[in-house]
Every structure is written in structure tokens, then in C-alpha cells.
Design a protein around this motif. Sequence first.
Motif, PDB file in Angstrom:
ATOM      1  N   LYS A   1       0.825  -1.068  -0.129  1.00 21.71           N
ATOM      2  CA  LYS A   1       0.096  -0.115  -0.055  1.00 21.71           C
ATOM      3  C   LYS A   1       1.008   1.421  -0.041  1.00 21.71           C
ATOM      4  O   LYS A   1       0.769   2.130  -0.738  1.00 21.71           O
ATOM      5  CB  LYS A   1      -1.078  -0.039   1.341  1.00 21.71           C
ATOM      6  N   TRP A   2       1.677   1.254   0.877  1.00 17.52           N
ATOM      7  CA  TRP A   2       2.595   2.370   1.020  1.00 17.52           C
ATOM      8  C   TRP A   2       3.494   2.700  -0.033  1.00 17.52           C
ATOM      9  O   TRP A   2       3.576   3.845  -0.659  1.00 17.52           O
ATOM     10  CB  TRP A   2       3.264   2.403   2.350  1.00 17.52           C
TER      11      TRP A   2
ATOM     12  N   THR B   1       1.108   3.667  -3.403  1.00 22.03           N
ATOM     13  CA  THR B   1       0.401   4.825  -3.440  1.00 22.03           C
ATOM     14  C   THR B   1       1.559   6.070  -3.150  1.00 22.03           C
ATOM     15  O   THR B   1       1.098   7.068  -4.246  1.00 22.03           O
ATOM     16  CB  THR B   1      -0.421   4.895  -2.158  1.00 22.03           C
ATOM     17  N   SER B   2       2.519   6.066  -2.649  1.00 21.98           N
ATOM     18  CA  SER B   2       3.368   7.013  -2.503  1.00 21.98           C
ATOM     19  C   SER B   2       4.138   7.178  -4.002  1.00 21.98           C
ATOM     20  O   SER B   2       4.521   8.534  -4.042  1.00 21.98           O
ATOM     21  CB  SER B   2       4.545   7.031  -1.337  1.00 21.98           C
TER      22      SER B   2
ATOM     23  N   SER C   1      -9.017   2.442   1.753  1.00 22.73           N
ATOM     24  CA  SER C   1      -7.558   2.963   2.352  1.00 22.73           C
ATOM     25  C   SER C   1      -6.580   3.135   1.284  1.00 22.73           C
ATOM     26  O   SER C   1      -5.987   4.234   1.091  1.00 22.73           O
ATOM     27  CB  SER C   1      -7.090   1.964   3.321  1.00 22.73           C
TER      28      SER C   1
ATOM     29  N   LEU D   1      -5.328   6.701  -0.252  1.00 19.80           N
ATOM     30  CA  LEU D   1      -3.900   7.231  -0.178  1.00 19.80           C
ATOM     31  C   LEU D   1      -3.344   7.193  -1.513  1.00 19.80           C
ATOM     32  O   LEU D   1      -2.509   8.316  -2.079  1.00 19.80           O
ATOM     33  CB  LEU D   1      -2.991   5.969   0.336  1.00 19.80           C
ATOM     34  N   THR D   2      -3.756   6.554  -2.827  1.00 19.39           N
ATOM     35  CA  THR D   2      -3.333   6.563  -4.214  1.00 19.39           C
ATOM     36  C   THR D   2      -4.131   8.122  -4.607  1.00 19.39           C
ATOM     37  O   THR D   2      -3.111   8.750  -5.099  1.00 19.39           O
ATOM     38  CB  THR D   2      -4.220   5.804  -4.995  1.00 19.39           C
TER      39      THR D   2
ATOM     40  N   LEU E   1      -4.697  10.587  -2.656  1.00 18.69           N
ATOM     41  CA  LEU E   1      -4.057  11.730  -1.693  1.00 18.69           C
ATOM     42  C   LEU E   1      -2.690  11.889  -2.445  1.00 18.69           C
ATOM     43  O   LEU E   1      -2.413  13.137  -2.512  1.00 18.69           O
ATOM     44  CB  LEU E   1      -3.946  10.998  -0.352  1.00 18.69           C
ATOM     45  N   PHE E   2      -1.668  10.897  -2.569  1.00 20.28           N
ATOM     46  CA  PHE E   2      -0.414  11.156  -2.876  1.00 20.28           C
ATOM     47  C   PHE E   2      -0.322  11.826  -4.442  1.00 20.28           C
ATOM     48  O   PHE E   2       0.182  12.292  -4.911  1.00 20.28           O
ATOM     49  CB  PHE E   2       0.333   9.810  -3.003  1.00 20.28           C
TER      50      PHE E   2
ATOM     51  N   VAL F   1      -7.899  13.038   2.948  1.00 20.80           N
ATOM     52  CA  VAL F   1      -7.560  12.480   4.265  1.00 20.80           C
ATOM     53  C   VAL F   1      -8.970  12.163   5.003  1.00 20.80           C
ATOM     54  O   VAL F   1      -9.147  11.360   5.771  1.00 20.80           O
ATOM     55  CB  VAL F   1      -6.674  13.499   5.228  1.00 20.80           C
TER      56      VAL F   1
END
Length: 606
Positions: A30-31, A34-35, A169, A173-174, A176-177, A304
Motif C-alpha cells: 500500500k505505501w 500509493t506514494s 484505504s 492514499l492513491t 491523496l499522493f 484525508v
Amino acid sequence: MTEKTKAPAVEPEKTDAAEALRKKTFERNKWFFTSSGIGRDMAYQLIASFLLIYIQFGVSLTLAQFTLLSIVIGVGGRIWDAINDPMMGAIIEGSHMKSGKFRPWIVIGALSCGLVIILMFNIQSLSGWSFVVFMSTMYLLWESTFTMNDIGYWSMLPSLSSKTEERNSATMLTVLFAGIGAIIAQGVIPMVTTGDMRAGYRFVGILVGLVFIASQVMVFFGVKEPPRRANETSEKVSHKKMWFTIKSNDQVLWMTLSCMFYNVGSALLTALAANLLYMEVGYNGSLYFYVVCAYGITSVLVNVLYPAIVEKLGRKKLQVISIAIACFGYLALALMGWSSVFPFTVPLLCAFIILVSGGQSMFYMATIVNMTNCVEYNDYKLGERNEAVVSTLRPFMAKFGAALHTLIVTVVLTVSGIYGLSQSISALEAQRDFFAKADVPGQVYYIEQVQDYIDELGGLSEGAAGYDAAVEEVAAKIDADEVMNKYMIDAKYVEAIGDAIITETSGGTTTELGRLNELDAAALSEGAAYALEVGDVASGAESAVNLNFRDKGTTKMKILLRIAMTVVPVILLLSALYIQRKKFIIDEEYYDMMLAEIDKRDKSKE
């Protein structure tokens, strides 16, 4: 009668260990996944939001050349996408590389696309029709290489998890980044490029290209793909089956249409924001930065808060509220600045942009979740996930929407006359770059010749008797001069060049010598550095750009610009909402029902 063999029972300890490992893998994936969207969206925004600005303000083209290039980007790119995107989706769906189904295409696409971006903004020796051919070719190469990455990337998202909370989630995040990447691109690029367009975009092209490559290499090495299901491991996807899958999934088709309306409508404000600010306030990259911060920070905050908001309201109710908020913001933007009671100010502009951004971001988050859930709908109806085929339509429609908004922008700029007026900026930007590369004797000669050209025009304005003949005479003089013809000066803009301010830098101190059309060229001396400043200067003197763009803007230009930025987006956003309200059936309850049925069917096959 033969008794059906039962599957061996799985020990609870092993089940718990497997679930713990799955969760650990998901969190890591995930991290990393997405980042990486920061670099991806920086690259996308550079082309989607700034390519046309670079062409409009940084390259000298005739109206015919600009229009044809816009048509190539808008129409030619979409014809190619109609062939390339579904084909790429089928290739990814049928690929069986050791490194995975999605990751190879993500990194191959990024490496090739990053190189294309660097070349696109660093080959600046071309002009006129040769530039049109060059940029048309580079744009189609960008389309092809970005598609490899884009389809692979978005196809991987639904494969990370089918659990509702985890998918929400990862999706949040995808987005969001991606929003953070958009803020960085839209905030930094104008500040770096405004006032030094050509050199600024050279730097930005290299930076964004390298960041894009690095972010996707991170996905390749950091994300572990989940194993393919048994019915996917050996099957090749034919084009016939690909089109059957797309045609049979009515929900993804409706979502694709809704996404098209949303993508076009939501992009027009940012696509035309530079023209609005330059015409209403002035040529200043810092002002654009404030607008981007208002838009981008709001988008990030909404992303968020989205999980908490959607849990309370549900996606359908949230979408109605979000579109209402955005439409109110657009209405306010349409009305401001036409009277002293409701003036056009940057703080007010930012306040209404916050409403637009907040509303659009909430709607987009819910839309992405809806689009992602179409993968399970495909599995529910057809017995196959086909992530790459289903997900092909989202990037295709995103690029199709970008092309449509490019065409709308082109029509607005050409019909209103804004493009013709803005060519004074591109001429000034180009001459600033050329002047900086000349030595002092060359700069002295340049100043003297431009002053001579201005005298030849005799103060005639466009449309006046004798103006066209005077311009032709000046153009002939420029063409006959072996030194000056290298500067590619358009005779129509020599008076605008005369409004530029010459600065002298010596001993660490910069002094404004005056406007070129009033300067004694003999004042320049060896040992100092001289610049042709076209934007804001320290003394506060009005810039050449403002004198020739903002101060010459007409009411017709401003009205057409405002309609394109506010009324058209409202119509398109309401259309996107209507489609999802009337045609999309996969709400939270329906999604849970599909998962239960899919799980029941899979267990019956064991």
C-alpha cells in the motif's frame, strides 16, 4: 454412490499466520504503491496542465500552427488511444513475466516516458511548422509510453486487496499522493517558469522526468504482486474477448462516461487559470502558486477526511453534496470582478477555489471507488476479474477528457482572441532567452536594430492604415540581416520587445537601465551582465508582458474565458452526477453481496 471428497480442514493457527502475513504484505504494498503517485502525477500534470501553456507562452506559432497542434493533441491522440489503450490492456492481462503481471509494464512505461518528457522540453531550437511536427511526434510518444505505465498502475490497484476497508484505504492514499504530486507540479512549475519560460521548462522537464522514473522504479522493487488466480495463470486474452468483457460490463461503461464528463469539467478551471490571472491581475507566477495551494491543500485535506465522511453519509449522498458545493464555488467565480461591490481579488478567488476543489475532490474519491468496484462486478457477472481490461477504460477516458478540455481551451483562446494577444508574451519570452545568450557587442547591436524596427513602424497600431505594409518592411529587414534573423523576431511584436526593461548586473548589484525603446545602447559596457526583463522588476515598473497582454485584454475575451471556466464545468459535473445516480447500482450493500457470491462460487469449485 461415490461420496464427494471434502477439503482438508485448515488449522486455525495456520489461518491466523497466513492472514497476518497477508496484512503485512498489503501494508507494505500500500505505501510503496500509493506514494509513487507523487511522481506519476507530477509527470501527468506537466503535460495535461502545462504543455499548452508552454506552447502558448513559450513558443512563437501562428494561429494556424497552434490550432493544428491542438487538434493533433486532441483528436489525433484520441484516435491513437482508441487503438493503443485497449490493446495495451489486453497485452498486460495476457502477460506472464517472472516479475509479475503489472510491474514490468509500470517500469518500462516510466523509463521510456521519462525520456520523452526530457526531450520534449529540452529541444527548443525549432519553431513554426518544424516545431509542430516535432511536438506532435513527441506527444504521441508520450501517449504511448505513459499508457504502458498508467494501465499497469491502475490495474494493480484493485489487485492489492478485495476487502472493503483495505481497498478504500489504498484508494484514498492513491488519490491523496496523486493530489500531492499535482500540488507540487502546479505550484512549483509556474514559479520556476513564469518570466523565463524556455529555460524554466528545460529544467522542469529534466526534473519531472527523473522523479517519474524514480517513483516507478520504487513500485517495481517495493511492491509484491499477489498470485494470480488459477483461471488466470495460463489464459491469453484475445481482442475479441477483450471487447466482449468491456461490452458486457454495463457498470464500467456508465462509469467511464461519467468519468469523461468529470475529467473535462474539473480540468477547465486549472487549464485556463493562468490566462485568467495574467489577464485580471498580471503576469506573476507567485499568484498562481497561491491559487494552486488553495486548490491542492483542500484536495489533500478532503482525501484525508474522505473515509470518515463517506462512512457517515454513504457514497451516493456524498456525491450529491459534493457537486452542490463545487457548483456554488463556480457560480461565485463567474460573478466576481464585474463590479466594485464584488471585486476580483486573489483572496476571494482562492476562497471560491477552495469550494470547487473540496466538492470535486469528494466526488472524485467516490468515483474512483465506484470504478474500482467494477472489477468485482466483472467477476460477479462473467466469472473473471480481468483487472487490466476493465481498468483500461479509466486511463483512456482520463486522456480522452484531457484532449476534450484541450480542444475547448483551444477554441476559447482562438475565438476570443486571447491566443493572438498572448503571442506577445511568447515573443518576449523567446527574446529574453536569445538576449541572455548574446555577448555585450551582440546585445548592443540587438538593441539598436530593434529600436530601428520600432521607428519603421512609426507608432502604427494593428488595423491602422499602412500597418500591414510597415510590418512587412520590418520583417524583410529582419530576414535580410544575418545576425538578427537568428533571433526569430516576429515583426508584429517588436514594439512589445521595446517595452522590455534592460537590467545591468555588476559587482553583485542589479540596476534597471530603462526600457529598450528608450535606452542608449552605448550605455552597455564590457564586464557587466545584461538581461532583457519581460516580467516584474524590483522598481515596480509595469512589465512589458502586462502592458501588452493584461492591459490590452477586452471584455469579450474576459466573458468567454469566464464562461469556459465556470458555466461549462457546472454543466459537465451535473452530467457526471446524473449518470452515477441513475445508472450505477454498485453501492456498499451491492458490493458486499457480490463478494459473498464470488466467495461462495469459488469455494464450490474447491
